[in-house]
Design a protein around this motif. Sequence first.
Motif, PDB file in Angstrom:
ATOM      1  N   GLU A   3     -26.758   5.125   5.671  1.00 55.46           N
ATOM      2  CA  GLU A   3     -25.484   5.307   6.366  1.00 55.46           C
ATOM      3  C   GLU A   3     -24.531   4.167   5.996  1.00 55.46           C
ATOM      4  N   ALA A   4     -25.075   2.970   5.929  1.00 55.11           N
ATOM      5  CA  ALA A   4     -24.267   1.809   5.549  1.00 55.11           C
ATOM      6  C   ALA A   4     -23.753   1.961   4.122  1.00 55.11           C
ATOM      7  N   VAL A   5     -24.588   2.514   3.236  1.00 63.61           N
ATOM      8  CA  VAL A   5     -24.188   2.698   1.845  1.00 63.61           C
ATOM      9  C   VAL A   5     -23.050   3.709   1.744  1.00 63.61           C
ATOM     10  N   GLU A   6     -23.128   4.782   2.512  1.00 66.29           N
ATOM     11  CA  GLU A   6     -22.068   5.790   2.494  1.00 66.29           C
ATOM     12  C   GLU A   6     -20.729   5.178   2.891  1.00 66.29           C
ATOM     13  N   GLU A   7     -20.754   4.289   3.878  1.00 70.96           N
ATOM     14  CA  GLU A   7     -19.523   3.615   4.308  1.00 70.96           C
ATOM     15  C   GLU A   7     -18.976   2.732   3.184  1.00 70.96           C
ATOM     16  N   LEU A   8     -19.878   2.064   2.465  1.00 66.85           N
ATOM     17  CA  LEU A   8     -19.456   1.207   1.365  1.00 66.85           C
ATOM     18  C   LEU A   8     -18.897   2.029   0.207  1.00 66.85           C
ATOM     19  N   LEU A   9     -19.457   3.219  -0.017  1.00 67.70           N
ATOM     20  CA  LEU A   9     -18.938   4.107  -1.057  1.00 67.70           C
ATOM     21  C   LEU A   9     -17.510   4.536  -0.738  1.00 67.70           C
ATOM     22  N   THR A  10     -17.262   4.815   0.534  1.00 71.26           N
ATOM     23  CA  THR A  10     -15.909   5.188   0.959  1.00 71.26           C
ATOM     24  C   THR A  10     -14.951   4.027   0.730  1.00 71.26           C
ATOM     25  N   GLU A  11     -15.406   2.804   1.075  1.00 73.88           N
ATOM     26  CA  GLU A  11     -14.575   1.621   0.869  1.00 73.88           C
ATOM     27  C   GLU A  11     -14.308   1.406  -0.609  1.00 73.88           C
ATOM     28  N   HIS A  12     -15.326   1.617  -1.451  1.00 74.02           N
ATOM     29  CA  HIS A  12     -15.206   1.437  -2.893  1.00 74.02           C
ATOM     30  C   HIS A  12     -14.179   2.407  -3.466  1.00 74.02           C
ATOM     31  N   ALA A  13     -14.224   3.656  -3.030  1.00 73.19           N
ATOM     32  CA  ALA A  13     -13.270   4.659  -3.512  1.00 73.19           C
ATOM     33  C   ALA A  13     -11.847   4.318  -3.078  1.00 73.19           C
TER      34      ALA A  13
END
Length: 359
Positions: A3-13
């Motif tokens: 779940e934390a990784v998904e949030e970071l992916l959104t931030e990265h995009a």
Amino acid sequence: MFEAVEELLTEHADLEKRLADPSVHADQNNARKLAKRYAELTPITATYRAWKQAVEDIAAAREFAAEDPDFISEVKAGEARREELTEELRLLLVPRDPNDEKDVILEVKAGEGGEESALFAGDLLRMYLRFAERVGWKTELIDANESDLGGYKDVSVAVKTKGSTEPGQGVWARLKYEGGVHRVQRVPATESQGRIHTSAAGVLVTPEAEEVEVEIVANELRIDVYRSSGPGGQSVNTTDSAVRITHLPTGIVASCQNEKSQLQNKEQAMRILRSRLLAAAQEAAEQEASDARRSQVRTVDRSERIRTYNFPENRISDHRTGFKSYNLDQVLDGDLNAVIQSCVDADAAAKLAAASQEN
């Protein structure tokens, strides 16, 4: 974790879109911060995508294995790859030291062992200068107090990157583990009987502070000037150009005598003082020095060693990680990567263990 990784992916995009906007680069400071964060998140994004691909490959291989047993080996290979990527993700998600990208001020001080310790301090200085040269960093001698035989009673150098660095490859990220007491076992140049002696030198590493990071009030400083001296106390300057600055609230002292003018020495001493005050403030905030500076030197005593350099056996041993190798001559010539990496790996493992206990 995912779940934390998904949030970071959104931030990265989101960062990718913002950095593609030319108007963002009108503010260079903000653009650099965004680019730095984007670079930190890119390895996490790439590893997570590879992890998702491995999961999909395992599912496909299982479907084929239901019809053809030969695909079972592909299922096992995919599962091994998935576990490997899961561990990589865990390491990438370990909280980073906010100082990792900072440049540092590195100080080497002779300790027990007299002239032999000063000579060893000189060997350590050369090792760090050669290491910096190997990895493409810049070095600047700030202050030096030489001994009679060409060693150093104490010496300070600034170590800097020449540009942006990969996450985890900054100067502080690599050199922060060098702080502590380094012990040497060898036959000193001053030994006529060929006996092996043990002596020690201390290394102190602090992230170099910007002026805006540390507030120094002028009336809280005591500035003393004195004459610079050379090996053995021999005067090398007929004017009072050396400077010693004491920060009265903390008692922290910084001095410099290497430059020819009092003003230059004062500026260099202030650099050292700022870095020491920043390190002290961070330690106070953390309530202990267990994270950023847990192995920094307190007293230059042989019993508090972090590393031993054994010349007769050509062996180097790090007592914190258990690392040992028999290429001391190469290490002293700047081949420090393996030694430092053992500390990086041990630190990451300790953080992972702590995170697992919290969860």
